[in-house]
Design an enzyme around this catalytic site. Structure first.
Site, PDB file in Angstrom:
ATOM      1  N   GLY A  14       0.472   0.639  13.661  1.00 54.10           N
ATOM      2  CA  GLY A  14       0.959  -0.171  12.794  1.00 54.10           C
ATOM      3  C   GLY A  14       0.516   0.744  11.697  1.00 54.10           C
ATOM      4  O   GLY A  14      -0.136   1.843  11.827  1.00 54.10           O
ATOM      5  N   ALA A  15       0.181   0.340   9.908  1.00 58.82           N
ATOM      6  CA  ALA A  15      -0.048   1.088   9.260  1.00 58.82           C
ATOM      7  C   ALA A  15      -1.100   1.083   9.363  1.00 58.82           C
ATOM      8  O   ALA A  15      -1.893   2.856   8.785  1.00 58.82           O
ATOM      9  CB  ALA A  15       0.046  -0.436   7.712  1.00 58.82           C
ATOM     10  N   ALA A  47       6.486  -6.612   7.662  1.00 55.75           N
ATOM     11  CA  ALA A  47       6.274  -6.864   6.000  1.00 55.75           C
ATOM     12  C   ALA A  47       6.862  -7.292   5.099  1.00 55.75           C
ATOM     13  O   ALA A  47       7.903  -6.249   4.900  1.00 55.75           O
ATOM     14  CB  ALA A  47       4.926  -6.124   5.723  1.00 55.75           C
ATOM     15  N   GLU A 122       2.979 -13.149  -5.986  1.00 54.05           N
ATOM     16  CA  GLU A 122       2.867 -14.443  -4.578  1.00 54.05           C
ATOM     17  C   GLU A 122       1.402 -14.932  -5.295  1.00 54.05           C
ATOM     18  O   GLU A 122       0.883 -15.367  -6.092  1.00 54.05           O
ATOM     19  CB  GLU A 122       2.750 -13.231  -3.755  1.00 54.05           C
ATOM     20  CG  GLU A 122       4.066 -12.466  -3.337  1.00 54.05           C
ATOM     21  CD  GLU A 122       3.666 -11.927  -2.271  1.00 54.05           C
ATOM     22  OE1 GLU A 122       4.096 -11.829  -0.750  1.00 54.05           O
ATOM     23  OE2 GLU A 122       2.584 -10.641  -1.979  1.00 54.05           O
ATOM     24  N   HIS A 245       0.884 -19.079   7.840  1.00 54.60           N
ATOM     25  CA  HIS A 245       2.224 -18.619   6.547  1.00 54.60           C
ATOM     26  C   HIS A 245       3.869 -19.887   5.753  1.00 54.60           C
ATOM     27  O   HIS A 245       3.995 -20.718   7.054  1.00 54.60           O
ATOM     28  CB  HIS A 245       3.158 -17.630   6.646  1.00 54.60           C
ATOM     29  CG  HIS A 245       3.808 -16.619   5.051  1.00 54.60           C
ATOM     30  ND1 HIS A 245       4.907 -17.706   4.616  1.00 54.60           N
ATOM     31  CD2 HIS A 245       3.666 -15.860   4.950  1.00 54.60           C
ATOM     32  CE1 HIS A 245       5.082 -17.001   3.616  1.00 54.60           C
ATOM     33  NE2 HIS A 245       4.472 -15.481   3.595  1.00 54.60           N
ATOM     34  N   ARG A 291      -2.421 -19.515   0.139  1.00 59.66           N
ATOM     35  CA  ARG A 291      -1.165 -20.193   1.125  1.00 59.66           C
ATOM     36  C   ARG A 291      -1.373 -20.576   1.691  1.00 59.66           C
ATOM     37  O   ARG A 291      -1.574 -22.449   2.542  1.00 59.66           O
ATOM     38  CB  ARG A 291      -0.865 -18.940   1.828  1.00 59.66           C
ATOM     39  CG  ARG A 291       0.199 -18.416   2.464  1.00 59.66           C
ATOM     40  CD  ARG A 291      -0.201 -17.693   2.794  1.00 59.66           C
ATOM     41  NE  ARG A 291       0.434 -16.657   2.263  1.00 59.66           N
ATOM     42  CZ  ARG A 291       0.906 -14.767   2.810  1.00 59.66           C
ATOM     43  NH1 ARG A 291       0.603 -14.459   3.455  1.00 59.66           N
ATOM     44  NH2 ARG A 291       1.690 -14.114   1.519  1.00 59.66           N
ATOM     45  N   HIS A 352       0.976 -16.486  10.763  1.00 59.33           N
ATOM     46  CA  HIS A 352       0.751 -15.540  10.132  1.00 59.33           C
ATOM     47  C   HIS A 352      -0.051 -14.248  10.310  1.00 59.33           C
ATOM     48  O   HIS A 352       0.662 -13.807  10.319  1.00 59.33           O
ATOM     49  CB  HIS A 352       1.153 -15.540   8.601  1.00 59.33           C
ATOM     50  CG  HIS A 352       1.811 -15.102   7.927  1.00 59.33           C
ATOM     51  ND1 HIS A 352       2.754 -13.814   8.157  1.00 59.33           N
ATOM     52  CD2 HIS A 352       1.510 -14.277   7.294  1.00 59.33           C
ATOM     53  CE1 HIS A 352       3.087 -13.225   7.789  1.00 59.33           C
ATOM     54  NE2 HIS A 352       2.591 -12.657   6.720  1.00 59.33           N
TER      55      HIS A 352
HETATM   56  P1  FAD Z   1       0.005  -3.253  13.291  1.00 59.31           P
HETATM   57  O1  FAD Z   1       1.171  -2.807  12.171  1.00 59.31           O
HETATM   58  O2  FAD Z   1       0.051  -5.335  14.177  1.00 59.31           O
HETATM   59  O3  FAD Z   1       0.298  -2.684  14.221  1.00 59.31           O
HETATM   60  C1  FAD Z   1      -0.339  -2.588  15.701  1.00 59.31           C
HETATM   61  C2  FAD Z   1      -0.027  -1.901  17.196  1.00 59.31           C
HETATM   62  O4  FAD Z   1      -0.982  -1.637  17.907  1.00 59.31           O
HETATM   63  C3  FAD Z   1       1.481  -2.015  16.892  1.00 59.31           C
HETATM   64  O5  FAD Z   1       1.865  -0.802  17.157  1.00 59.31           O
HETATM   65  C4  FAD Z   1       0.607  -2.528  18.884  1.00 59.31           C
HETATM   66  O6  FAD Z   1       2.376  -2.427  19.310  1.00 59.31           O
HETATM   67  C5  FAD Z   1      -0.458  -1.735  19.058  1.00 59.31           C
HETATM   68  N1  FAD Z   1      -0.896  -2.428  20.015  1.00 59.31           N
HETATM   69  C6  FAD Z   1      -1.340  -3.825  19.752  1.00 59.31           C
HETATM   70  N2  FAD Z   1      -1.778  -3.973  21.285  1.00 59.31           N
HETATM   71  C7  FAD Z   1      -1.916  -2.569  21.810  1.00 59.31           C
HETATM   72  C8  FAD Z   1      -2.336  -2.465  23.132  1.00 59.31           C
HETATM   73  N3  FAD Z   1      -3.434  -3.155  23.616  1.00 59.31           N
HETATM   74  N4  FAD Z   1      -2.087  -0.858  23.411  1.00 59.31           N
HETATM   75  C9  FAD Z   1      -2.094  -0.090  22.861  1.00 59.31           C
HETATM   76  N5  FAD Z   1      -1.271  -0.804  21.433  1.00 59.31           N
HETATM   77  C10 FAD Z   1      -1.233  -1.835  21.172  1.00 59.31           C
HETATM   78  N6  FAD Z   1       0.773  -8.267   5.053  1.00 59.31           N
HETATM   79  C11 FAD Z   1       0.667  -7.272   3.519  1.00 59.31           C
HETATM   80  O7  FAD Z   1       0.386  -6.904   2.863  1.00 59.31           O
HETATM   81  N7  FAD Z   1       1.607  -7.356   2.569  1.00 59.31           N
HETATM   82  C12 FAD Z   1       3.414  -7.988   3.380  1.00 59.31           C
HETATM   83  O8  FAD Z   1       4.154  -8.149   2.127  1.00 59.31           O
HETATM   84  C13 FAD Z   1       3.055  -8.550   4.523  1.00 59.31           C
HETATM   85  N8  FAD Z   1       4.541  -9.460   5.167  1.00 59.31           N
HETATM   86  C14 FAD Z   1       4.482  -9.953   6.139  1.00 59.31           C
HETATM   87  C15 FAD Z   1       5.703 -10.377   6.611  1.00 59.31           C
HETATM   88  C16 FAD Z   1       5.251 -10.268   8.497  1.00 59.31           C
HETATM   89  C17 FAD Z   1       6.466 -10.952   8.999  1.00 59.31           C
HETATM   90  C18 FAD Z   1       3.930 -10.482   9.007  1.00 59.31           C
HETATM   91  C19 FAD Z   1       4.085 -10.831  10.248  1.00 59.31           C
HETATM   92  C20 FAD Z   1       3.187  -9.822   8.440  1.00 59.31           C
HETATM   93  C21 FAD Z   1       3.214  -9.245   7.127  1.00 59.31           C
HETATM   94  N9  FAD Z   1       1.686  -8.932   6.981  1.00 59.31           N
HETATM   95  C22 FAD Z   1       2.147  -8.691   4.722  1.00 59.31           C
HETATM   96  C23 FAD Z   1       0.678  -9.025   7.106  1.00 59.31           C
HETATM   97  C24 FAD Z   1       0.190  -7.632   8.077  1.00 59.31           C
HETATM   98  O9  FAD Z   1       1.649  -7.225   8.287  1.00 59.31           O
HETATM   99  C25 FAD Z   1      -0.553  -7.016   8.733  1.00 59.31           C
HETATM  100  O10 FAD Z   1      -1.487  -7.783   8.497  1.00 59.31           O
HETATM  101  C26 FAD Z   1      -0.752  -5.535   8.808  1.00 59.31           C
HETATM  102  O11 FAD Z   1       0.845  -5.235   8.639  1.00 59.31           O
HETATM  103  C27 FAD Z   1      -1.254  -5.409  10.830  1.00 59.31           C
HETATM  104  O12 FAD Z   1      -1.147  -3.931  10.133  1.00 59.31           O
HETATM  105  P2  FAD Z   1      -1.853  -3.401  11.901  1.00 59.31           P
HETATM  106  O13 FAD Z   1      -2.000  -1.832  11.622  1.00 59.31           O
HETATM  107  O14 FAD Z   1      -3.832  -3.690  11.189  1.00 59.31           O
HETATM  108  O15 FAD Z   1      -1.683  -3.759  12.982  1.00 59.31           O
HETATM  109  C1  SIN Z   2       5.155 -12.271   2.492  1.00 60.92           C
HETATM  110  O1  SIN Z   2       6.411 -11.426   2.130  1.00 60.92           O
HETATM  111  O2  SIN Z   2       5.082 -13.873   1.984  1.00 60.92           O
HETATM  112  C2  SIN Z   2       4.687 -12.166   3.259  1.00 60.92           C
HETATM  113  C3  SIN Z   2       3.053 -11.480   2.578  1.00 60.92           C
HETATM  114  C4  SIN Z   2       1.644 -11.747   3.072  1.00 60.92           C
HETATM  115  O3  SIN Z   2       1.820 -11.687   4.410  1.00 60.92           O
HETATM  116  O4  SIN Z   2       0.697 -11.033   2.832  1.00 60.92           O
END
Ligand code: FAD
Ligand code: SIN
Length: 549
Positions: A14-15, A47, A122, A245, A291, A352
């Site tokens: 992810g990010a 996101a 927001e 959410h 929220r 969420h």
């Molecule tokens: P993720 O992006 O979830 O990535 C996790 C990765 O780990 C994935 O590649 C997955 O496949 C991998 N993984 C998991 N378990 C394993 C394993 N056992 N073995 C191998 N790989 C594994 N936040 C904001 O700041 N702004 C927004 O506008 C926003 N909008 C959102 C909208 C939605 C619909 C959602 C669901 C969330 C939103 N969020 C937003 C929250 C934000 O997107 C997440 O908190 C953030 O993207 C998390 O990033 P991450 O890299 O930690 O995890």
């Molecule tokens: C949203 O776009 O409402 C999600 C934003 C966030 O989870 O930070």
């Protein structure tokens, strides 16, 4: 049986995971990146709203810091808040440099770093400070980072590889140094379990919202990293703070389709089925209250009126405005038969975001030496009892940079080669006789978490959930001990751990604060305190001692 070795093993694309890989790749560091699905599948990709950052001359860091503390209900760590908020403009600049195209204000043109970006608003933010790419910010960020990471010669990307457990000193004879050496992972395509050794391991596995029946998250959010770290002896903090959410599209087939808070930021209001507004009776900021307050208000109104949903209405804005700002959300609503440009759309709250997680400092370090946690799987102290909207992607970006710096320093140190790592032992297990046990337990767990550990809690409901989870865990352990693992079983085992940790934290907190609301203790205590769970195999000589700094 071979061990796949690299300098750094990153679990999750992810990010958080992609930024870290990219930051580290500037050096001559070999990286293995595991992703249990396609590389980009995860919450980051979905996101919508954007990334919070002070980018406007009328805004300032103190205001963003204060908003974060207010949303976090006095539980945020100030050092974490300051570092991440103050790191935001640089992190956004880095994304722009990598090619991320954020939405500009009307009529403006791209001119690199000084472009005039449109900032949306927001809940909980006292200024417009959310930079975004229309209503699909995550897709723009994630796919841009993906392109860079895929082109790096020193990064080996292994998709469809699900990490099962960490390899720690405990698993090695004669070692008592409490460190991480790698992980075991199942190659889902070949059904083979592989051993990965590394000098540093990063968990960037995202959150755990799939523990709930209704969620905005993709299927990957099963809390694997949090459960793995717990089993490996790391402390876990603040799991009771599950963010719901407020506005997820209500439709039997929509499967957690989020309606961004930015829609309310641009003027949408919430209505009861009879058309009346209600948020002004719950908070002075009405639809733009934090929220937790909006989600609880919706839950209250739905229960009071016996409604299946409430309605989100932006139809007073012009069609052109709505389609320009929210093209993807409008399209997704249309798929399910709703035209958001002309009618209110039905919405309900859904799980969420996981505010708690692996206790980690501002360099991503955890209790276990050489194990890092970055992104939603971590708990740095930024979010406290409730995350401020759009602070999450920001945390991924800022902490990925500081973790990369720390790992770089670590790798510079002279050290002896990795010891021989034990291979996964499958000699005592057979193929599962029936899969129905696993799928039944998945459903049961997600349902009781929704019913008993949801937006409004009581000790009685939590106790009930605790009994259920302990029965499930007995079954899962037995199944796990007898049968060859597959990804459903690996995730179920992790979800059961997440349920246990969430319930334990919720029962420990004898007050209501932020996202944890209990009818038994409706008031907040005078002093805010974190809930920290310590595993039985915690090794006390190695803990990080600067959590939140
Ligand atoms: P993720 O992006 O979830 O990535 C996790 C990765 O780990 C994935 O590649 C997955 O496949 C991998 N993984 C998991 N378990 C394993 C394993 N056992 N073995 C191998 N790989 C594994 N936040 C904001 O700041 N702004 C927004 O506008 C926003 N909008 C959102 C909208 C939605 C619909 C959602 C669901 C969330 C939103 N969020 C937003 C929250 C934000 O997107 C997440 O908190 C953030 O993207 C998390 O990033 P991450 O890299 O930690 O995890
Ligand atoms: C949203 O776009 O409402 C999600 C934003 C966030 O989870 O930070």
């Amino acid at each position: 049986m071979t061990t796949h070795s690299s300098d750094v093993l990153i679990v999750g694309g992810g990010a958080a995971g992609l930024s870290l890989a990219l930051r580290l790749s500037q050096d001559d560091v070999s990286i293995t990146l595991l992703s249990k699905s396609e590389l980009t599948e995860g919450s980051s990709l979905y996101a919508q709203g954007g990334i919070a950052a002070v980018l406007d001359g009328d805004d300032n860091f103190e205001s963003h810091i204060q908003d974060t503390h207010t949303a976090g209900a006095d539980l945020c760590k100030d050092a974490a808040v300051r570092k991440i908020v103050e790191g935001a403009p640089k992190a956004i600049g880095w994304l722009v440099e990598k090619g991320v195209k954020f939405t500009l204000i009307d009529g403006a043109e791209y001119d690199g770093q000084d472009s005039e970006y449109h900032l949306t608003r927001e809940g909980g933010h006292s200024h417009r400070r959310v930079i975004h790419a229309k209503d699909a910010t995550g897709r723009e960020v994630e796919t841009t980072l993906e392109q860079h990471v895929r082109s790096l010669p020193n990064v080996t990307i292994l998709e469809n590889h699900i990490a099962i457990d960490l390899i720690t000193s405990e698993k090695l004879k004669g070692r008592s140094d409490s460190r991480c050496f790698g992980a075991y992972a199942l190659d889902i395509d070949t059904n083979k379990i592989k051993t990965f050794g590394a000098r540093a391991v990063v968990l960037s596995t995202g959150g755990a919202s799939k523990a709930y029946l209704y969620t905005t998250n993709p299927d990957t959010s099963t809390g694997d990293g949090i459960a793995m770290a717990w089993r490996a002896g790391c402390r876990i903090a603040n799991m009771e703070f599950v963010q719901f959410h407020p506005t997820c599209l209500y439709h039997p087939y929509a499967k957690g389709s989020l309606i961004s808070e930015a829609v309310r930021g641009e003027g949408a209001v919430l209505r009861l089925p009879n058309g009346d507004r209600f948020m002004d009776q719950h908070h002075e900021l009405a639809e733009l209250a934090p929220r937790d307050i909006v989600a609880r208000a919706i839950d209250y109104e739905m229960k009071k009126g016996g409604f299946d949903s409430v309605f989100l209405d932006i139809s007073h804005k012009s069609k052109e405005f709505i389609l320009d700002h929210f093209p993807n959300i409008a399209e997704s609503c249309e798929t399910y038969g709703y035209d958001m440009t002309s009618q209110p759309i039905p919405v309900v709250p859904a799980a969420h975001y996981t505010c708690g997680g692996i206790l980690s400092d501002l360099r991503g370090r955890t209790d276990l030496k050489r194990l890092y946690a970055v992104g939603e799987s971590s708990c740095t102290g930024l979010h406290g009892a409730n995350r401020l909207a759009s602070n999450s992607l920001l945390e991924c970006l800022v902490i990925a940079e500081s973790s990369a710096d720390d790992i770089r320093q670590l790798l510079k140190k002279e050290e002896s080669p990795l010891p021989k790592l034990p291979q996964w032992d499958e000699s005592q297990v057979s193929d599962p006789d029936e899969q129905i046990v696993v799928s039944h337990n998945w459903d049961e767990l997600r349902r009781f978490m929704w019913d008993y550990v949801g937006i409004v809690r009581t000790d009685k409901r939590l106790e009930r959930a605790r009994n259920r989870v302990s029965l499930l865990q007995e079954e899962i352990i037995e199944y796990y001990g007898n049968f060859r693992v597959n990804n459903d079983l690996i995730e179920l085992r992790n979800l059961a751990t997440i349920a246990e940790l969430t319930i334990e934290c919720a029962l420990t907190r004898k007050e209501s604060r932020g996202l944890h609301y209990t009818l038994d203790y409706p008031a907040s205590r005078e002093f805010a305190k974190d809930t920290i769970l310590t595993p039985n195999n915690f090794v006390s000589h190695a803990p990080i001692n600067e959590w939140g700094s």
